[in-house]
Design an enzyme around this catalytic site. Structure first.
Site, PDB file in Angstrom:
ATOM      1  CD  GLN A 136      58.068  10.563   6.017  1.00 15.06           C
ATOM      2  OE1 GLN A 136      57.941   9.416   6.460  1.00 15.06           O
ATOM      3  NE2 GLN A 136      59.228  11.030   5.614  1.00 15.06           N
ATOM      4  CB  ILE A 188      57.791  10.932  14.023  1.00 16.82           C
ATOM      5  CG1 ILE A 188      56.371  10.931  13.447  1.00 16.82           C
ATOM      6  CG2 ILE A 188      58.806  11.435  13.001  1.00 16.82           C
ATOM      7  CD1 ILE A 188      55.825  12.326  13.137  1.00 16.82           C
ATOM      8  CB  THR A 205      58.148  -1.245  13.226  1.00 11.43           C
ATOM      9  OG1 THR A 205      59.401  -0.611  13.488  1.00 11.43           O
ATOM     10  CG2 THR A 205      57.441  -1.545  14.541  1.00 11.43           C
ATOM     11  CG  LEU A 206      58.696   0.743   7.060  1.00 11.07           C
ATOM     12  CD1 LEU A 206      58.788  -0.399   6.042  1.00 11.07           C
ATOM     13  CD2 LEU A 206      57.732   1.815   6.559  1.00 11.07           C
ATOM     14  CB  ALA A 207      61.514   2.397  11.998  1.00  8.82           C
ATOM     15  CB  ALA A 259      69.125   8.567  11.883  1.00  4.97           C
ATOM     16  CE1 TYR A 276      67.583   3.277  17.746  1.00  5.02           C
ATOM     17  CE2 TYR A 276      68.329   4.659  19.552  1.00  5.02           C
ATOM     18  CZ  TYR A 276      67.332   4.249  18.689  1.00  5.02           C
ATOM     19  OH  TYR A 276      66.081   4.831  18.771  1.00  5.02           O
ATOM     20  CB  VAL A 282      57.755  16.379  11.539  1.00  6.01           C
ATOM     21  CG1 VAL A 282      56.378  15.901  11.992  1.00  6.01           C
ATOM     22  CG2 VAL A 282      58.737  15.216  11.424  1.00  6.01           C
ATOM     23  CB  ILE A 333      58.456  -3.745  18.070  1.00  5.36           C
ATOM     24  CG1 ILE A 333      58.140  -3.750  19.575  1.00  5.36           C
ATOM     25  CG2 ILE A 333      57.290  -4.349  17.284  1.00  5.36           C
ATOM     26  CD1 ILE A 333      56.942  -2.881  19.967  1.00  5.36           C
ATOM     27  CE  LYS A 351      63.729   7.141  19.358  1.00  4.02           C
ATOM     28  NZ  LYS A 351      62.431   7.679  18.881  1.00  4.02           N
TER      29      LYS A 351
HETATM   30  P1  NAD Z   1      57.486   2.934  11.755  1.00  2.35           P
HETATM   31  O1  NAD Z   1      58.413   2.932  10.590  1.00  2.35           O
HETATM   32  O2  NAD Z   1      56.238   2.183  11.627  1.00  2.35           O
HETATM   33  O3  NAD Z   1      57.141   4.442  12.177  1.00  2.35           O
HETATM   34  C1  NAD Z   1      58.034   5.509  11.997  1.00  2.35           C
HETATM   35  C2  NAD Z   1      57.210   6.649  11.461  1.00  2.35           C
HETATM   36  O4  NAD Z   1      57.976   7.852  11.359  1.00  2.35           O
HETATM   37  C3  NAD Z   1      56.649   6.364  10.053  1.00  2.35           C
HETATM   38  O5  NAD Z   1      55.249   6.420  10.092  1.00  2.35           O
HETATM   39  C4  NAD Z   1      57.213   7.493   9.226  1.00  2.35           C
HETATM   40  O6  NAD Z   1      56.322   7.936   8.224  1.00  2.35           O
HETATM   41  C5  NAD Z   1      57.429   8.552  10.286  1.00  2.35           C
HETATM   42  N1  NAD Z   1      58.316   9.623   9.824  1.00  2.35           N
HETATM   43  C6  NAD Z   1      59.645   9.563   9.520  1.00  2.35           C
HETATM   44  N2  NAD Z   1      60.069  10.752   9.042  1.00  2.35           N
HETATM   45  C7  NAD Z   1      58.983  11.590   9.052  1.00  2.35           C
HETATM   46  C8  NAD Z   1      58.768  12.938   8.660  1.00  2.35           C
HETATM   47  N3  NAD Z   1      59.764  13.696   8.126  1.00  2.35           N
HETATM   48  N4  NAD Z   1      57.525  13.468   8.813  1.00  2.35           N
HETATM   49  C9  NAD Z   1      56.511  12.727   9.334  1.00  2.35           C
HETATM   50  N5  NAD Z   1      56.654  11.437   9.716  1.00  2.35           N
HETATM   51  C10 NAD Z   1      57.879  10.881   9.563  1.00  2.35           C
HETATM   52  O7  NAD Z   1      58.366   2.421  12.994  1.00  2.35           O
HETATM   53  P2  NAD Z   1      58.057   2.349  14.558  1.00  2.35           P
HETATM   54  O8  NAD Z   1      59.023   1.369  15.086  1.00  2.35           O
HETATM   55  O9  NAD Z   1      56.617   2.181  14.788  1.00  2.35           O
HETATM   56  O10 NAD Z   1      58.529   3.796  15.063  1.00  2.35           O
HETATM   57  C11 NAD Z   1      57.709   4.688  15.786  1.00  2.35           C
HETATM   58  C12 NAD Z   1      58.494   5.326  16.927  1.00  2.35           C
HETATM   59  O11 NAD Z   1      58.808   4.323  17.885  1.00  2.35           O
HETATM   60  C13 NAD Z   1      59.820   5.949  16.519  1.00  2.35           C
HETATM   61  O12 NAD Z   1      60.032   7.140  17.254  1.00  2.35           O
HETATM   62  C14 NAD Z   1      60.822   4.913  16.958  1.00  2.35           C
HETATM   63  O13 NAD Z   1      62.093   5.490  17.202  1.00  2.35           O
HETATM   64  C15 NAD Z   1      60.170   4.436  18.236  1.00  2.35           C
HETATM   65  N6  NAD Z   1      60.628   3.148  18.775  1.00  2.35           N
HETATM   66  C16 NAD Z   1      60.678   2.036  17.978  1.00  2.35           C
HETATM   67  C17 NAD Z   1      61.104   0.812  18.508  1.00  2.35           C
HETATM   68  C18 NAD Z   1      61.209  -0.435  17.652  1.00  2.35           C
HETATM   69  O14 NAD Z   1      61.949  -1.341  18.014  1.00  2.35           O
HETATM   70  N7  NAD Z   1      60.475  -0.546  16.561  1.00  2.35           N
HETATM   71  C19 NAD Z   1      61.470   0.747  19.864  1.00  2.35           C
HETATM   72  C20 NAD Z   1      61.395   1.900  20.650  1.00  2.35           C
HETATM   73  C21 NAD Z   1      60.971   3.093  20.089  1.00  2.35           C
HETATM   74  O1  0WE Z   2      64.162   3.973  16.986  1.00  2.00           O
HETATM   75  C1  0WE Z   2      64.207   2.955  16.328  1.00  2.00           C
HETATM   76  C2  0WE Z   2      64.224   3.047  14.808  1.00  2.00           C
HETATM   77  C3  0WE Z   2      65.196   4.104  14.393  1.00  2.00           C
HETATM   78  C4  0WE Z   2      65.436   4.287  12.928  1.00  2.00           C
HETATM   79  C5  0WE Z   2      65.559   3.245  12.028  1.00  2.00           C
HETATM   80  C6  0WE Z   2      65.847   3.519  10.695  1.00  2.00           C
HETATM   81  C7  0WE Z   2      66.045   2.433   9.674  1.00  2.00           C
HETATM   82  C8  0WE Z   2      65.822   2.923   8.261  1.00  2.00           C
HETATM   83  C9  0WE Z   2      65.643   5.581  12.484  1.00  2.00           C
HETATM   84  N1  0WE Z   2      65.944   5.858  11.194  1.00  2.00           N
HETATM   85  C10 0WE Z   2      66.039   4.875  10.308  1.00  2.00           C
HETATM   86  N2  0WE Z   2      66.382   5.197   9.021  1.00  2.00           N
HETATM   87  C11 0WE Z   2      66.359   4.294   8.017  1.00  2.00           C
HETATM   88  O2  0WE Z   2      66.738   4.632   6.864  1.00  2.00           O
HETATM   89  N3  0WE Z   2      64.294   1.739  16.975  1.00  2.00           N
HETATM   90  C12 0WE Z   2      64.335   1.733  18.425  1.00  2.00           C
HETATM   91  C13 0WE Z   2      64.423   0.436  16.289  1.00  2.00           C
HETATM   92  C14 0WE Z   2      65.878   0.159  16.155  1.00  2.00           C
HETATM   93  O3  0WE Z   2      66.596   0.700  15.155  1.00  2.00           O
HETATM   94  C15 0WE Z   2      67.907   0.303  15.321  1.00  2.00           C
HETATM   95  C16 0WE Z   2      68.018  -0.501  16.452  1.00  2.00           C
HETATM   96  C17 0WE Z   2      66.715  -0.601  17.012  1.00  2.00           C
HETATM   97  C18 0WE Z   2      66.345  -1.333  18.248  1.00  2.00           C
HETATM   98  C19 0WE Z   2      69.038   0.629  14.569  1.00  2.00           C
HETATM   99  C20 0WE Z   2      70.277   0.102  14.945  1.00  2.00           C
HETATM  100  C21 0WE Z   2      70.387  -0.698  16.072  1.00  2.00           C
HETATM  101  C22 0WE Z   2      69.259  -1.021  16.846  1.00  2.00           C
END
Ligand code: NAD
Ligand code: 0WE
Length: 261
Positions: A39, A91, A193-195, A94, A155, A64, A191, A162
């Site tokens: 990013q 990616i 993760t950072l998000a 929100a 969420y 993106v 899982i 999604k």
């Molecule tokens: P993550 O924070 O490691 O990855 C999220 C990525 O999105 C980061 O690398 C970030 O740089 C990228 N991103 C955000 N805004 C961007 C932009 N403007 N341009 C380019 N990149 C951008 O977290 P993750 O959990 O590995 O998330 C990866 C995907 O998996 C996401 O779509 C997330 O919704 C989905 N997901 C996560 C979980 C969970 O529980 N962690 C479960 C199901 C699906």
């Molecule tokens: O898709 C995701 C991550 C979504 C996500 C998380 C963040 C946190 C930090 C999108 N945008 C942001 N913006 C931020 O500033 N997941 C599936 C993981 C996740 O996120 C949740 C969940 C679960 C599960 C948020 C609320 C409730 C459940």
């Protein structure tokens, strides 16, 4: 070696906990040649050791939210890879204020727009740019979550984004099928993760997940990576437009068997 000789571009790798990192490990193990987009340069210091580990020397910035950044990133990729075989979209975003509180109260026009732009439209945008460079038999893959089809606390607008991403997967599959390009999604269980790290009560959600899921546990990024490697391989040549759940069975169980005995 599921992916021997295949060139696959992976987006969304922020650090070693990212789902994209699990996917990169599995794909490397299966013989794929990889390239990463990131990013912004802040994420580059986490990315470099992972890239070194997996012999990846193509690292390209791609935000993106910007058409120009996407366009430049594919121009840059073309110098090394005029053609390639796979693209992983991992990616989602929100604004944080959208993901805490009651849906009707906290959702704004701007929050809705950003969530859908970054989490769904970006998949279409990447597919559009990649299309002229994709080989016959190529595969696109994205990551979705159960919130697309069922509600859960906090969420919120990400669930709508999604749902859009899952429809996006089907429409891209329909559109690119004539070029023998497949498009699929993995719906991963929660899982840490950072998000997920900023999310209120995330640990409680992981516990809930383990108690309802048939396998009695959460899933790992490695397990998501293994399914991703399969879906991008020729073994999945008959699969497109699908949402594959990698969630220890959570979505299939309405009530845990253990608690009523
Ligand atoms: P993550 O924070 O490691 O990855 C999220 C990525 O999105 C980061 O690398 C970030 O740089 C990228 N991103 C955000 N805004 C961007 C932009 N403007 N341009 C380019 N990149 C951008 O977290 P993750 O959990 O590995 O998330 C990866 C995907 O998996 C996401 O779509 C997330 O919704 C989905 N997901 C996560 C979980 C969970 O529980 N962690 C479960 C199901 C699906
Ligand atoms: O898709 C995701 C991550 C979504 C996500 C998380 C963040 C946190 C930090 C999108 N945008 C942001 N913006 C931020 O500033 N997941 C599936 C993981 C996740 O996120 C949740 C969940 C679960 C599960 C948020 C609320 C409730 C459940």
């Amino acid at each position: 070696m599921l992916l021997k000789g295949k060139k696959i571009l992976i987006s969304g790798l922020a650090n070693k906990y990212s789902i994209a990192a699990g996917i990169a490990h599995a794909m490397h193990r299966e013989g794929a040649e990889l390239a990463f987009t990131y990013q912004n340069e802040r994420l580059l210091k986490n990315l470099k050791p992972i890239a070194e580990d997996l012999n990846v020397d193509i690292l390209i910035e791609s935000d993106v939210s910007s058409d120009e950044s996407i366009e430049n990133s594919f121009k840059e990729l073309k110098k090394s890879w005029p053609k390639f075989d796979g693209l992983v979209h991992s990616i989602g975003f929100a604004p944080a204020d959208q993901l805490e509180g009651d849906f009707v109260d906290v959702t704004t026009r701007e929050g809705f727009k950003i969530a859908h732009d970054i989490s769904s439209y970006s998949f279409t945008a990447l597919a559009k740019s990649a299309k002229p460079m994709l080989n016959d038999g190529a595969a696109l893959l994205t990551l979705t979550y159960l919130g697309a089809i069922q509600t859960l606390p906090n969420y919120n607008v990400m669930g709508l984004a999604k749902a859009s991403l899952e429809a996006n997967t089907r429409f891209l599959a329909a559109s690119l099928g004539k070029d023998n390009i497949r498009v699929n999604a993995i719906s991963a269980g929660p899982i840490k993760t950072l998000a997920a790290s900023g999310v209120k009560n995330f640990r409680k959600m992981l516990t809930q997940h383990s108690s309802r899921a048939p396998l009695g546990r959460t899933v790992t990024t490695e397990e998501v990576g293994n399914a991703a490697a399969f879906l991008c391989s020729d073994y999945a040549s008959g699969i497109t437009g699908e949402i594959t759940y990698v969630d220890a069975g959570f979505n299939t169980a309405a009530m845990p068997l253990n608690e009523i005995e």
